[in-house]
Design a protein around this motif. Structure first.
Motif, PDB file in Angstrom:
ATOM      1  N   ASP A  54       0.854  -1.188   0.000  1.00  0.00           N
ATOM      2  CA  ASP A  54       0.000   0.000   0.000  1.00  0.00           C
ATOM      3  C   ASP A  54       0.890   1.239   0.000  1.00  0.00           C
ATOM      4  O   ASP A  54       1.904   1.291   0.711  1.00  0.00           O
ATOM      5  N   VAL A  55       0.504   2.218  -0.799  1.00  0.00           N
ATOM      6  CA  VAL A  55       1.341   3.401  -0.982  1.00  0.00           C
ATOM      7  C   VAL A  55       0.517   4.656  -0.769  1.00  0.00           C
ATOM      8  O   VAL A  55      -0.615   4.766  -1.249  1.00  0.00           O
ATOM      9  N   LEU A  56       1.082   5.592  -0.037  1.00  0.00           N
ATOM     10  CA  LEU A  56       0.524   6.928   0.119  1.00  0.00           C
ATOM     11  C   LEU A  56       1.473   7.887  -0.575  1.00  0.00           C
ATOM     12  O   LEU A  56       2.604   8.100  -0.133  1.00  0.00           O
ATOM     13  N   GLY A  57       1.045   8.439  -1.699  1.00  0.00           N
ATOM     14  CA  GLY A  57       1.888   9.347  -2.469  1.00  0.00           C
ATOM     15  C   GLY A  57       1.407  10.775  -2.346  1.00  0.00           C
ATOM     16  O   GLY A  57       0.236  11.054  -2.600  1.00  0.00           O
ATOM     17  N   THR A 220       4.960   5.803   2.676  1.00  0.00           N
ATOM     18  CA  THR A 220       4.660   7.182   2.312  1.00  0.00           C
ATOM     19  C   THR A 220       5.804   7.774   1.503  1.00  0.00           C
ATOM     20  O   THR A 220       6.966   7.683   1.886  1.00  0.00           O
ATOM     21  N   HIS A 221       5.458   8.369   0.376  1.00  0.00           N
ATOM     22  CA  HIS A 221       6.438   9.057  -0.462  1.00  0.00           C
ATOM     23  C   HIS A 221       5.930  10.469  -0.724  1.00  0.00           C
ATOM     24  O   HIS A 221       4.837  10.655  -1.247  1.00  0.00           O
ATOM     25  N   SER A 222       6.724  11.468  -0.356  1.00  0.00           N
ATOM     26  CA  SER A 222       6.362  12.863  -0.576  1.00  0.00           C
ATOM     27  C   SER A 222       7.375  13.491  -1.523  1.00  0.00           C
ATOM     28  O   SER A 222       8.585  13.351  -1.328  1.00  0.00           O
ATOM     29  N   VAL A 223       6.871  14.164  -2.538  1.00  0.00           N
ATOM     30  CA  VAL A 223       7.724  14.879  -3.482  1.00  0.00           C
ATOM     31  C   VAL A 223       7.374  16.347  -3.388  1.00  0.00           C
ATOM     32  O   VAL A 223       6.237  16.733  -3.677  1.00  0.00           O
ATOM     33  N   ASP A 224       8.334  17.176  -2.981  1.00  0.00           N
ATOM     34  CA  ASP A 224       8.104  18.597  -2.692  1.00  0.00           C
ATOM     35  C   ASP A 224       7.160  18.700  -1.495  1.00  0.00           C
ATOM     36  O   ASP A 224       6.483  17.752  -1.131  1.00  0.00           O
ATOM     37  N   SER A 225       7.118  19.855  -0.899  1.00  0.00           N
ATOM     38  CA  SER A 225       6.176  20.050   0.187  1.00  0.00           C
ATOM     39  C   SER A 225       4.770  20.115  -0.378  1.00  0.00           C
ATOM     40  O   SER A 225       4.563  20.538  -1.512  1.00  0.00           O
ATOM     41  N   THR A 226       3.796  19.687   0.408  1.00  0.00           N
ATOM     42  CA  THR A 226       2.429  19.713  -0.075  1.00  0.00           C
ATOM     43  C   THR A 226       2.004  21.135  -0.352  1.00  0.00           C
ATOM     44  O   THR A 226       2.251  22.053   0.432  1.00  0.00           O
ATOM     45  N   LEU A 227       1.378  21.300  -1.518  1.00  0.00           N
ATOM     46  CA  LEU A 227       0.905  22.613  -1.941  1.00  0.00           C
ATOM     47  C   LEU A 227       2.033  23.640  -2.044  1.00  0.00           C
ATOM     48  O   LEU A 227       1.824  24.829  -1.853  1.00  0.00           O
ATOM     49  N   SER A 228       3.248  23.169  -2.365  1.00  0.00           N
ATOM     50  CA  SER A 228       4.347  24.114  -2.499  1.00  0.00           C
ATOM     51  C   SER A 228       4.246  24.848  -3.822  1.00  0.00           C
ATOM     52  O   SER A 228       3.838  24.276  -4.820  1.00  0.00           O
ATOM     53  N   PRO A 229       4.613  26.146  -3.847  1.00  0.00           N
ATOM     54  CA  PRO A 229       4.604  26.853  -5.122  1.00  0.00           C
ATOM     55  C   PRO A 229       5.679  26.306  -6.044  1.00  0.00           C
ATOM     56  O   PRO A 229       6.691  25.778  -5.592  1.00  0.00           O
ATOM     57  N   VAL A 230       5.464  26.415  -7.339  1.00  0.00           N
ATOM     58  CA  VAL A 230       6.400  25.881  -8.323  1.00  0.00           C
ATOM     59  C   VAL A 230       7.382  26.978  -8.714  1.00  0.00           C
ATOM     60  O   VAL A 230       6.997  28.084  -9.069  1.00  0.00           O
ATOM     61  N   ALA A 231       8.682  26.636  -8.660  1.00  0.00           N
ATOM     62  CA  ALA A 231       9.707  27.640  -8.922  1.00  0.00           C
ATOM     63  C   ALA A 231       9.635  28.171 -10.348  1.00  0.00           C
ATOM     64  O   ALA A 231      10.030  29.297 -10.629  1.00  0.00           O
TER      65      ALA A 231
END
Length: 462
Positions: A54-57, A220-231
Protein backbone atom coordinates in the motif's frame (compact mmCIF):
# COMPACT_ATOMS: atom_id res chain seq x y z
CA UNK A 1 -7.40 15.04 -22.79
CA UNK A 2 -8.47 14.19 -26.29
CA UNK A 3 -6.25 16.05 -28.68
CA UNK A 4 -3.51 16.54 -26.12
CA UNK A 5 -0.49 14.32 -26.09
CA UNK A 6 1.07 13.24 -22.79
CA UNK A 7 4.35 15.08 -22.48
CA UNK A 8 7.07 14.65 -19.92
CA UNK A 9 10.49 16.26 -20.03
CA UNK A 10 13.60 14.17 -19.53
CA UNK A 11 14.82 14.17 -15.95
CA UNK A 12 18.48 14.52 -15.01
CA UNK A 13 18.75 11.04 -13.53
CA UNK A 14 19.56 8.00 -15.66
CA UNK A 15 16.84 5.77 -14.18
CA UNK A 16 14.46 4.26 -16.72
CA UNK A 17 10.95 2.85 -16.34
CA UNK A 18 12.34 -0.60 -17.17
CA UNK A 19 14.76 -0.24 -14.25
CA UNK A 20 11.73 0.29 -12.00
CA UNK A 21 10.03 -2.91 -13.19
CA UNK A 22 7.75 -1.58 -15.93
CA UNK A 23 7.43 -4.03 -18.89
CA UNK A 24 9.41 -3.26 -22.05
CA UNK A 25 6.15 -3.02 -23.99
CA UNK A 26 4.99 -0.10 -21.86
CA UNK A 27 8.43 1.50 -21.78
CA UNK A 28 8.47 1.65 -25.58
CA UNK A 29 5.01 3.19 -25.71
CA UNK A 30 5.97 5.77 -23.09
CA UNK A 31 9.09 6.70 -25.01
CA UNK A 32 7.08 7.12 -28.22
CA UNK A 33 4.77 9.49 -26.32
CA UNK A 34 7.72 11.58 -25.11
CA UNK A 35 7.78 10.10 -21.60
CA UNK A 36 11.39 8.97 -21.44
CA UNK A 37 12.41 9.17 -17.79
CA UNK A 38 10.44 8.81 -14.55
CA UNK A 39 9.64 11.86 -12.51
CA UNK A 40 10.51 11.77 -8.79
CA UNK A 41 7.02 10.71 -7.63
CA UNK A 42 7.09 7.85 -10.15
CA UNK A 43 10.61 6.74 -9.27
CA UNK A 44 9.73 6.84 -5.58
CA UNK A 45 6.39 5.01 -5.62
CA UNK A 46 6.65 2.47 -8.44
CA UNK A 47 9.00 -0.03 -6.73
CA UNK A 48 6.75 -0.29 -3.67
CA UNK A 49 3.53 -0.30 -5.69
CA UNK A 50 4.84 -3.02 -8.03
CA UNK A 51 5.85 -5.04 -4.97
CA UNK A 52 2.19 -5.02 -3.87
CA UNK A 53 2.54 -2.67 -0.93
CA UNK A 54 0.00 0.00 0.00
CA UNK A 55 1.34 3.40 -0.98
CA UNK A 56 0.52 6.93 0.12
CA UNK A 57 1.89 9.35 -2.47
CA UNK A 58 1.96 13.07 -1.81
CA UNK A 59 3.07 15.56 -4.42
CA UNK A 60 2.15 18.95 -5.74
CA UNK A 61 -0.09 19.31 -8.73
CA UNK A 62 1.67 18.50 -11.99
CA UNK A 63 4.23 16.22 -10.34
CA UNK A 64 3.34 13.15 -12.44
CA UNK A 65 1.09 11.18 -10.11
CA UNK A 66 -1.10 9.78 -12.92
CA UNK A 67 1.63 7.71 -14.54
CA UNK A 68 2.81 6.63 -11.10
CA UNK A 69 -0.38 4.68 -10.38
CA UNK A 70 -1.39 3.84 -13.97
CA UNK A 71 1.86 2.01 -14.63
CA UNK A 72 1.65 0.17 -11.31
CA UNK A 73 -1.94 -0.96 -11.90
CA UNK A 74 -1.39 -2.15 -15.47
CA UNK A 75 1.88 -3.93 -14.71
CA UNK A 76 0.43 -5.83 -11.76
CA UNK A 77 -2.77 -6.80 -13.58
CA UNK A 78 -0.81 -8.05 -16.58
CA UNK A 79 1.23 -10.28 -14.26
CA UNK A 80 -1.83 -11.54 -12.36
CA UNK A 81 -3.30 -14.97 -13.06
CA UNK A 82 -6.88 -13.77 -12.73
CA UNK A 83 -9.10 -12.86 -15.66
CA UNK A 84 -11.85 -10.29 -16.05
CA UNK A 85 -15.43 -11.25 -15.31
CA UNK A 86 -18.76 -9.67 -16.09
CA UNK A 87 -19.61 -6.85 -13.69
CA UNK A 88 -16.47 -7.40 -11.58
CA UNK A 89 -13.58 -5.02 -12.34
CA UNK A 90 -10.10 -6.15 -11.32
CA UNK A 91 -8.87 -2.65 -10.49
CA UNK A 92 -10.69 0.50 -9.44
CA UNK A 93 -9.50 4.10 -9.78
CA UNK A 94 -11.72 6.60 -7.93
CA UNK A 95 -11.50 10.27 -8.95
CA UNK A 96 -13.47 13.41 -8.02
CA UNK A 97 -14.43 14.77 -11.46
CA UNK A 98 -15.63 13.57 -14.85
CA UNK A 99 -12.89 15.44 -16.67
CA UNK A 100 -10.17 13.80 -14.58
CA UNK A 101 -11.72 10.36 -15.13
CA UNK A 102 -11.72 10.87 -18.89
CA UNK A 103 -8.18 12.21 -18.85
CA UNK A 104 -6.80 9.28 -16.86
CA UNK A 105 -8.47 6.79 -19.19
CA UNK A 106 -7.09 8.57 -22.27
CA UNK A 107 -3.57 8.19 -20.83
CA UNK A 108 -4.12 4.61 -19.70
CA UNK A 109 -6.15 3.07 -22.55
CA UNK A 110 -3.36 2.76 -25.17
CA UNK A 111 -1.02 1.26 -22.58
CA UNK A 112 -3.73 -1.17 -21.46
CA UNK A 113 -4.49 -2.29 -25.01
CA UNK A 114 -0.84 -3.20 -25.49
CA UNK A 115 -1.23 -5.61 -22.55
CA UNK A 116 -4.64 -6.91 -23.73
CA UNK A 117 -6.35 -5.21 -20.80
CA UNK A 118 -9.72 -3.44 -21.02
CA UNK A 119 -10.46 -0.07 -19.38
CA UNK A 120 -13.71 1.79 -18.87
CA UNK A 121 -14.92 5.13 -17.48
CA UNK A 122 -18.03 5.61 -15.32
CA UNK A 123 -19.42 8.99 -14.25
CA UNK A 124 -22.72 10.84 -14.00
CA UNK A 125 -24.28 13.30 -16.38
CA UNK A 126 -24.50 10.76 -19.22
CA UNK A 127 -26.76 7.81 -19.97
CA UNK A 128 -26.29 4.80 -17.71
CA UNK A 129 -27.23 2.11 -20.28
CA UNK A 130 -23.91 2.09 -22.19
CA UNK A 131 -22.08 1.87 -18.88
CA UNK A 132 -24.19 -1.10 -17.82
CA UNK A 133 -23.42 -2.82 -21.11
CA UNK A 134 -19.70 -2.20 -20.67
CA UNK A 135 -19.69 -3.48 -17.11
CA UNK A 136 -21.47 -6.65 -18.13
CA UNK A 137 -18.92 -7.24 -20.89
CA UNK A 138 -16.16 -7.29 -18.29
CA UNK A 139 -13.48 -4.72 -17.54
CA UNK A 140 -9.98 -4.89 -16.07
CA UNK A 141 -9.60 -1.29 -14.88
CA UNK A 142 -12.61 0.85 -13.99
CA UNK A 143 -12.07 4.61 -13.65
CA UNK A 144 -15.05 6.05 -11.82
CA UNK A 145 -16.53 9.00 -9.99
CA UNK A 146 -17.97 7.88 -6.63
CA UNK A 147 -21.61 8.90 -7.13
CA UNK A 148 -22.37 7.06 -10.38
CA UNK A 149 -20.35 4.00 -9.32
CA UNK A 150 -22.37 3.82 -6.08
CA UNK A 151 -25.54 3.84 -8.20
CA UNK A 152 -24.27 0.93 -10.29
CA UNK A 153 -23.25 -1.01 -7.20
CA UNK A 154 -26.64 -0.48 -5.58
CA UNK A 155 -28.40 -1.58 -8.77
CA UNK A 156 -26.28 -4.72 -9.02
CA UNK A 157 -24.55 -3.68 -12.23
CA UNK A 158 -21.11 -3.62 -10.59
CA UNK A 159 -19.58 -5.74 -7.83
CA UNK A 160 -16.31 -4.76 -6.16
CA UNK A 161 -15.43 -8.09 -4.55
CA UNK A 162 -12.88 -8.92 -7.29
CA UNK A 163 -10.96 -5.65 -7.07
CA UNK A 164 -7.26 -6.42 -6.61
CA UNK A 165 -5.99 -2.83 -6.62
CA UNK A 166 -7.82 0.34 -5.59
CA UNK A 167 -6.48 3.81 -6.37
CA UNK A 168 -7.77 7.05 -4.86
CA UNK A 169 -6.56 9.99 -6.90
CA UNK A 170 -6.94 13.61 -5.74
CA UNK A 171 -8.23 12.26 -2.45
CA UNK A 172 -8.18 15.67 -0.78
CA UNK A 173 -10.31 17.12 -3.56
CA UNK A 174 -12.84 14.30 -3.11
CA UNK A 175 -12.96 15.25 0.54
CA UNK A 176 -13.50 18.91 -0.32
CA UNK A 177 -16.41 17.95 -2.58
CA UNK A 178 -18.07 15.87 0.14
CA UNK A 179 -17.47 12.46 -1.46
CA UNK A 180 -15.78 10.78 1.51
CA UNK A 181 -18.88 8.98 2.89
CA UNK A 182 -19.54 7.45 -0.54
CA UNK A 183 -15.85 6.62 -1.00
CA UNK A 184 -15.81 4.84 2.37
CA UNK A 185 -18.86 2.77 1.42
CA UNK A 186 -17.26 1.77 -1.87
CA UNK A 187 -13.92 0.88 -0.28
CA UNK A 188 -15.69 -1.29 2.27
CA UNK A 189 -16.97 -3.42 -0.63
CA UNK A 190 -13.46 -4.09 -1.94
CA UNK A 191 -11.45 -7.05 -0.56
CA UNK A 192 -9.75 -6.22 2.72
CA UNK A 193 -6.47 -7.72 1.51
CA UNK A 194 -6.47 -5.84 -1.79
CA UNK A 195 -3.74 -3.36 -2.57
CA UNK A 196 -4.57 0.33 -2.10
CA UNK A 197 -2.78 3.35 -3.49
CA UNK A 198 -3.77 6.84 -2.36
CA UNK A 199 -2.47 9.98 -4.05
CA UNK A 200 -3.16 13.42 -2.67
CA UNK A 201 -1.62 16.87 -2.49
CA UNK A 202 -2.51 17.16 1.20
CA UNK A 203 -3.63 14.95 4.06
CA UNK A 204 -6.18 17.32 5.50
CA UNK A 205 -9.97 17.39 4.96
CA UNK A 206 -10.44 13.89 6.33
CA UNK A 207 -8.01 12.13 3.98
CA UNK A 208 -6.02 10.93 6.98
CA UNK A 209 -9.15 9.06 8.12
CA UNK A 210 -9.14 7.10 4.86
CA UNK A 211 -5.46 6.34 5.26
CA UNK A 212 -5.90 4.96 8.78
CA UNK A 213 -9.03 3.00 7.90
CA UNK A 214 -8.15 1.44 4.56
CA UNK A 215 -4.37 1.41 4.00
CA UNK A 216 -2.27 -1.31 5.66
CA UNK A 217 1.23 -0.25 6.72
CA UNK A 218 1.46 2.19 3.82
CA UNK A 219 4.77 3.39 2.49
CA UNK A 220 4.66 7.18 2.31
CA UNK A 221 6.44 9.06 -0.46
CA UNK A 222 6.36 12.86 -0.58
CA UNK A 223 7.72 14.88 -3.48
CA UNK A 224 8.10 18.60 -2.69
CA UNK A 225 6.18 20.05 0.19
CA UNK A 226 2.43 19.71 -0.07
CA UNK A 227 0.90 22.61 -1.94
CA UNK A 228 4.35 24.11 -2.50
CA UNK A 229 4.60 26.85 -5.12
CA UNK A 230 6.40 25.88 -8.32
CA UNK A 231 9.71 27.64 -8.92
CA UNK A 232 9.13 27.74 -12.70
CA UNK A 233 6.09 30.00 -12.24
CA UNK A 234 6.28 33.77 -12.51
CA UNK A 235 3.56 35.52 -10.50
CA UNK A 236 2.06 38.92 -11.31
CA UNK A 237 -0.64 40.94 -9.57
CA UNK A 238 -2.23 43.51 -11.87
CA UNK A 239 -3.89 46.30 -9.89
CA UNK A 240 -6.59 47.74 -12.14
CA UNK A 241 -9.55 50.06 -11.89
CA UNK A 242 -12.82 48.16 -11.87
CA UNK A 243 -13.86 49.79 -15.15
CA UNK A 244 -10.65 48.52 -16.82
CA UNK A 245 -10.90 44.93 -15.63
CA UNK A 246 -12.55 43.45 -18.71
CA UNK A 247 -10.34 45.34 -21.17
CA UNK A 248 -7.23 44.01 -19.42
CA UNK A 249 -8.61 40.46 -19.58
CA UNK A 250 -9.21 40.88 -23.32
CA UNK A 251 -5.61 41.98 -23.89
CA UNK A 252 -4.25 39.00 -21.94
CA UNK A 253 -6.46 36.38 -23.58
CA UNK A 254 -6.16 37.76 -27.13
CA UNK A 255 -2.53 36.60 -27.18
CA UNK A 256 -1.87 33.37 -29.11
CA UNK A 257 -0.69 31.42 -26.07
CA UNK A 258 -2.95 28.87 -24.37
CA UNK A 259 -4.61 30.48 -21.34
CA UNK A 260 -6.84 29.31 -18.48
CA UNK A 261 -8.94 32.03 -16.78
CA UNK A 262 -10.55 31.27 -13.42
CA UNK A 263 -13.69 32.81 -11.95
CA UNK A 264 -15.35 32.11 -8.61
CA UNK A 265 -18.82 31.33 -9.89
CA UNK A 266 -20.45 29.37 -12.69
CA UNK A 267 -22.38 32.44 -13.79
CA UNK A 268 -19.18 34.45 -13.82
CA UNK A 269 -17.44 31.86 -16.03
CA UNK A 270 -20.35 31.74 -18.46
CA UNK A 271 -20.63 35.53 -18.70
CA UNK A 272 -16.91 36.16 -19.08
CA UNK A 273 -16.43 33.44 -21.71
CA UNK A 274 -19.25 34.85 -23.81
CA UNK A 275 -18.04 38.43 -23.48
CA UNK A 276 -14.51 37.40 -24.48
CA UNK A 277 -15.88 35.48 -27.46
CA UNK A 278 -17.91 38.53 -28.46
CA UNK A 279 -14.69 40.58 -28.31
CA UNK A 280 -13.02 38.20 -30.77
CA UNK A 281 -11.21 35.87 -28.36
CA UNK A 282 -11.64 32.15 -29.08
CA UNK A 283 -12.88 31.31 -25.59
CA UNK A 284 -14.90 28.40 -24.21
CA UNK A 285 -16.36 27.85 -20.76
CA UNK A 286 -16.11 25.00 -18.25
CA UNK A 287 -18.30 24.80 -15.15
CA UNK A 288 -20.81 22.60 -13.39
CA UNK A 289 -23.88 24.03 -15.11
CA UNK A 290 -22.78 22.69 -18.50
CA UNK A 291 -24.12 19.37 -19.73
CA UNK A 292 -21.48 16.67 -19.97
CA UNK A 293 -21.47 16.76 -23.76
CA UNK A 294 -20.76 20.49 -23.76
CA UNK A 295 -18.03 20.09 -21.14
CA UNK A 296 -16.36 17.42 -23.27
CA UNK A 297 -16.61 19.45 -26.46
CA UNK A 298 -15.26 22.60 -24.85
CA UNK A 299 -12.31 20.81 -23.28
CA UNK A 300 -11.56 19.13 -26.61
CA UNK A 301 -11.67 22.51 -28.37
CA UNK A 302 -9.19 23.88 -25.85
CA UNK A 303 -6.92 20.83 -26.02
CA UNK A 304 -6.78 20.81 -29.82
CA UNK A 305 -6.24 24.56 -30.14
CA UNK A 306 -9.58 25.42 -31.72
CA UNK A 307 -10.01 27.63 -28.67
CA UNK A 308 -6.97 29.04 -26.93
CA UNK A 309 -8.73 30.38 -23.83
CA UNK A 310 -10.62 28.30 -21.27
CA UNK A 311 -12.75 30.23 -18.74
CA UNK A 312 -13.49 27.96 -15.80
CA UNK A 313 -14.52 27.66 -12.21
CA UNK A 314 -12.45 25.61 -9.78
CA UNK A 315 -13.77 22.47 -11.49
CA UNK A 316 -10.66 22.80 -13.68
CA UNK A 317 -8.27 23.64 -10.85
CA UNK A 318 -7.49 20.04 -9.96
CA UNK A 319 -6.30 17.17 -12.10
CA UNK A 320 -7.05 18.61 -15.54
CA UNK A 321 -3.92 18.53 -17.67
CA UNK A 322 -3.64 20.26 -21.02
CA UNK A 323 -0.23 20.55 -22.62
CA UNK A 324 1.47 23.91 -22.94
CA UNK A 325 -0.77 26.16 -20.85
CA UNK A 326 1.44 29.25 -20.77
CA UNK A 327 -0.75 31.53 -18.69
CA UNK A 328 -3.19 31.20 -15.79
CA UNK A 329 -5.31 34.25 -15.00
CA UNK A 330 -7.21 34.62 -11.74
CA UNK A 331 -9.92 36.95 -13.05
CA UNK A 332 -11.48 36.52 -9.61
CA UNK A 333 -8.94 35.93 -6.82
CA UNK A 334 -9.80 32.64 -5.12
CA UNK A 335 -11.15 32.51 -1.60
CA UNK A 336 -8.22 30.66 -0.05
CA UNK A 337 -4.56 29.99 -0.79
CA UNK A 338 -4.88 26.27 -1.57
CA UNK A 339 -7.22 27.10 -4.43
CA UNK A 340 -4.68 29.65 -5.69
CA UNK A 341 -1.95 27.01 -5.84
CA UNK A 342 -4.17 24.37 -7.41
CA UNK A 343 -5.46 26.80 -10.03
CA UNK A 344 -1.96 28.04 -10.76
CA UNK A 345 -0.81 24.45 -11.18
CA UNK A 346 -2.49 24.29 -14.61
CA UNK A 347 0.68 25.93 -15.93
CA UNK A 348 4.38 25.16 -15.30
CA UNK A 349 3.68 21.44 -15.35
CA UNK A 350 6.23 18.65 -15.77
CA UNK A 351 9.20 21.01 -15.73
CA UNK A 352 7.82 23.66 -18.09
CA UNK A 353 7.70 27.39 -17.34
CA UNK A 354 4.49 29.33 -16.80
CA UNK A 355 3.04 32.68 -15.79
CA UNK A 356 0.27 33.35 -13.26
CA UNK A 357 -1.66 36.62 -13.18
CA UNK A 358 -4.10 37.83 -10.53
CA UNK A 359 -6.34 40.72 -11.58
CA UNK A 360 -6.97 42.86 -8.48
CA UNK A 361 -9.27 45.83 -8.07
CA UNK A 362 -9.09 48.46 -5.32
CA UNK A 363 -11.49 46.62 -3.07
CA UNK A 364 -9.51 43.37 -3.24
CA UNK A 365 -6.08 44.59 -2.12
CA UNK A 366 -6.24 43.26 1.44
CA UNK A 367 -7.58 39.84 0.47
CA UNK A 368 -5.02 39.34 -2.33
CA UNK A 369 -2.14 40.30 -0.04
CA UNK A 370 -3.32 37.77 2.55
CA UNK A 371 -3.79 35.16 -0.18
CA UNK A 372 -0.27 35.42 -1.59
CA UNK A 373 1.24 35.51 1.89
CA UNK A 374 -0.47 32.26 2.87
CA UNK A 375 0.42 30.68 -0.47
CA UNK A 376 4.08 31.50 0.11
CA UNK A 377 4.59 33.12 -3.27
CA UNK A 378 6.32 36.34 -4.25
CA UNK A 379 4.46 38.30 -6.89
CA UNK A 380 5.26 41.49 -8.77
CA UNK A 381 2.44 44.01 -8.24
CA UNK A 382 1.83 46.58 -10.97
CA UNK A 383 -0.88 49.22 -11.24
CA UNK A 384 -1.77 49.58 -14.90
CA UNK A 385 -4.35 50.52 -17.51
CA UNK A 386 -5.34 48.78 -20.77
CA UNK A 387 -2.60 49.13 -23.38
CA UNK A 388 0.25 48.93 -20.86
CA UNK A 389 3.36 47.34 -22.37
CA UNK A 390 3.55 44.87 -19.47
CA UNK A 391 0.44 43.07 -20.76
CA UNK A 392 2.33 42.11 -23.93
CA UNK A 393 5.35 41.07 -21.89
CA UNK A 394 3.17 38.79 -19.79
CA UNK A 395 1.24 37.39 -22.77
CA UNK A 396 3.56 37.87 -25.76
CA UNK A 397 2.83 37.34 -29.41
CA UNK A 398 0.78 38.90 -32.15
CA UNK A 399 -2.85 39.20 -31.16
CA UNK A 400 -5.23 37.26 -33.37
CA UNK A 401 -7.76 40.04 -32.92
CA UNK A 402 -7.39 43.70 -32.13
CA UNK A 403 -8.63 44.08 -28.54
CA UNK A 404 -11.92 45.97 -28.65
CA UNK A 405 -12.92 46.59 -25.00
CA UNK A 406 -16.65 46.59 -24.48
CA UNK A 407 -17.71 49.95 -22.97
CA UNK A 408 -19.16 49.69 -19.49
CA UNK A 409 -21.47 51.90 -17.58
CA UNK A 410 -20.26 52.81 -14.08
CA UNK A 411 -22.82 50.41 -12.62
CA UNK A 412 -21.55 47.52 -14.74
CA UNK A 413 -17.97 48.32 -13.77
CA UNK A 414 -18.83 48.24 -10.09
CA UNK A 415 -20.51 44.87 -10.51
CA UNK A 416 -17.45 43.46 -12.29
CA UNK A 417 -15.42 44.41 -9.23
CA UNK A 418 -17.44 41.97 -7.11
CA UNK A 419 -16.19 38.59 -8.41
CA UNK A 420 -17.93 36.56 -5.73
CA UNK A 421 -21.21 37.27 -7.50
CA UNK A 422 -19.98 36.68 -11.06
CA UNK A 423 -20.63 39.17 -13.81
CA UNK A 424 -23.82 40.69 -15.09
CA UNK A 425 -25.12 38.93 -18.16
CA UNK A 426 -25.47 40.58 -21.52
CA UNK A 427 -29.11 41.24 -20.73
CA UNK A 428 -28.01 44.12 -18.49
CA UNK A 429 -25.93 45.86 -21.17
CA UNK A 430 -26.93 49.10 -22.79
CA UNK A 431 -27.95 49.21 -26.48
CA UNK A 432 -24.59 50.86 -27.23
CA UNK A 433 -22.74 47.99 -25.55
CA UNK A 434 -24.69 45.39 -27.46
CA UNK A 435 -24.07 47.25 -30.70
CA UNK A 436 -20.34 47.43 -29.96
CA UNK A 437 -20.27 43.72 -29.11
CA UNK A 438 -22.05 42.75 -32.32
CA UNK A 439 -19.70 44.94 -34.34
CA UNK A 440 -16.59 43.42 -32.80
CA UNK A 441 -17.88 39.89 -33.27
CA UNK A 442 -18.70 40.59 -36.92
CA UNK A 443 -15.30 42.11 -37.61
CA UNK A 444 -13.35 39.28 -36.00
CA UNK A 445 -12.71 35.97 -37.68
CA UNK A 446 -14.03 34.23 -34.58
CA UNK A 447 -17.71 35.00 -35.07
CA UNK A 448 -18.69 31.48 -36.09
CA UNK A 449 -16.60 30.01 -33.32
CA UNK A 450 -18.25 32.33 -30.78
CA UNK A 451 -21.65 30.95 -31.73
CA UNK A 452 -20.47 27.36 -31.30
CA UNK A 453 -18.86 28.19 -27.95
CA UNK A 454 -22.07 29.72 -26.65
CA UNK A 455 -24.01 26.62 -27.65
CA UNK A 456 -21.47 24.23 -26.13
CA UNK A 457 -19.99 23.33 -29.51
CA UNK A 458 -23.20 22.69 -31.47
CA UNK A 459 -23.66 24.24 -34.86
CA UNK A 460 -25.99 27.18 -34.90
CA UNK A 461 -27.68 28.23 -38.11
CA UNK A 462 -31.33 28.53 -37.30
Amino acid sequence: MAGSRPRQNTMSNSLTFTDLGVPDTLDRLLSAAGVERPFPIQAATLPDALAGRDVLGRGRTGSGKTYAFVLAVLTRLAASATSRRAGRPRALILVPTRELATQIDSVMAPLARALSLRTMVVFGGVAARPQITGLRAGVDVLVACPGRLADHVQAGNAHLDAVEITVLDEADHMADLGFLPTVRRLLERTPHRGQRLLFSATLDSGVDVLVRRFLTNPVTHSVDSTLSPVAAMTHHILHVHADDRFAVLVELTAAPSRTVVFTRTKRGARTLARRLAAAGVTAVELHGNLAQGARTRNLRAFATGEAHTLVATDIAARGIHIDDVALVVHADPPVEHKAYLHRSGRTARAGADGTVVTVMTDGQVAEVRALTRKAGITATTTRLRPGDALLRDIAPGARKVVPQPVPQSPAAGRHEARPAHGGRGQRGDTPAQNSSRRSVSTRSGAAAFSARARSGGRRTGR
